[in-house]
Design a protein around this motif. Sequence first.
Motif, mmCIF file in Angstrom:
data_model
loop_
_atom_site.group_PDB
_atom_site.id
_atom_site.type_symbol
_atom_site.label_atom_id
_atom_site.label_comp_id
_atom_site.label_asym_id
_atom_site.label_seq_id
_atom_site.Cartn_x
_atom_site.Cartn_y
_atom_site.Cartn_z
ATOM 1 N N GLY A 84 0.822 -1.211 0.000
ATOM 2 C CA GLY A 84 0.000 0.000 0.000
ATOM 3 C C GLY A 84 0.858 1.264 0.000
ATOM 4 N N ILE B 14 1.975 1.877 -3.512
ATOM 5 C CA ILE B 14 0.839 2.310 -4.345
ATOM 6 C C ILE B 14 0.522 3.779 -4.060
ATOM 7 N N TYR C 57 -7.557 0.149 -3.231
ATOM 8 C CA TYR C 57 -6.651 -0.743 -2.498
ATOM 9 C C TYR C 57 -6.769 -0.497 -0.981
ATOM 10 N N ALA D 33 0.238 -6.188 3.064
ATOM 11 C CA ALA D 33 -0.617 -5.157 2.481
ATOM 12 C C ALA D 33 0.020 -3.788 2.609
#
Length: 261
Positions: A178, A181, A247, A261
Amino acid sequence: MTQTTAESPARKQRAQLKVRTLRTDRWWLAPALTFAALMAFLIYGFWAIFDGSYFVDPYIAPFSSPCLATSCPEGARFLGFAPFGDWYGLPPGLLILGLPAGFRFTCYYYRKSYYRSFWLSPPACAVAEPHKKYTGETRLPLIIQNVHRYFFYGAIVIGAVLTYDAILALVHKPGGLGTWILLVNAALIVAYTLSCHSCRHITAGRLNHFSKHPLRYRAWTFISKLNAKHQQLAWASMFSVMIADFYVRLVAKGVITFPYA
Ligand code: FES
């Protein structure tokens, strides 16, 4: 050869064709794809604003950041700041939606794309539009599009906030997917914002002598390079913000789980 400056009445008229266009290629494909992509973005944005799963420490979904309401979880509040008190009962994302939405809606590139794909005005080069007359952006309501330059300043603030969110994620969870991202998304949002035509004009648009303003000239040279990619950055940042937002919500809902994650 003699030249006349006045246009003859015949030249002001459009070509009198019996068909809508003489083009034989798939001219409709680009506006159709644009329509589908922009509709997907609008539908996703509507859902996301009302979705309550926008925070999971240390990630916050971009559509809900900065989180400025007292209903925001402790760690989600921007710098711990919650200026909108208990009286505010709507989703926090609604408070800031106007800035990025207004910036994109009035963007010169998006204007071109949705005038073509939604209003068919015209749908493509050398394809007649269905409307009887064309008044452009010279009168209401489209003259309001000129506020774009002011939305640019708001978009700078949003870009800075998303960069701050991504750096916070990097500090607290450097190995998280994450985090990366959010970092890529922040970079694309900032690049799209800086590539804005208004930004290029603000940087050095009215200068007569670049040599007297070397710093502004360097900034203008850099912004001009980004500006040449404005269309690509508009699409890339639109998809990246949707992906990053979705996400974070999947992680917050427990669909994707830590530690990766
Ligand atoms: Fe597209 Fe300003 S012209 S964001």
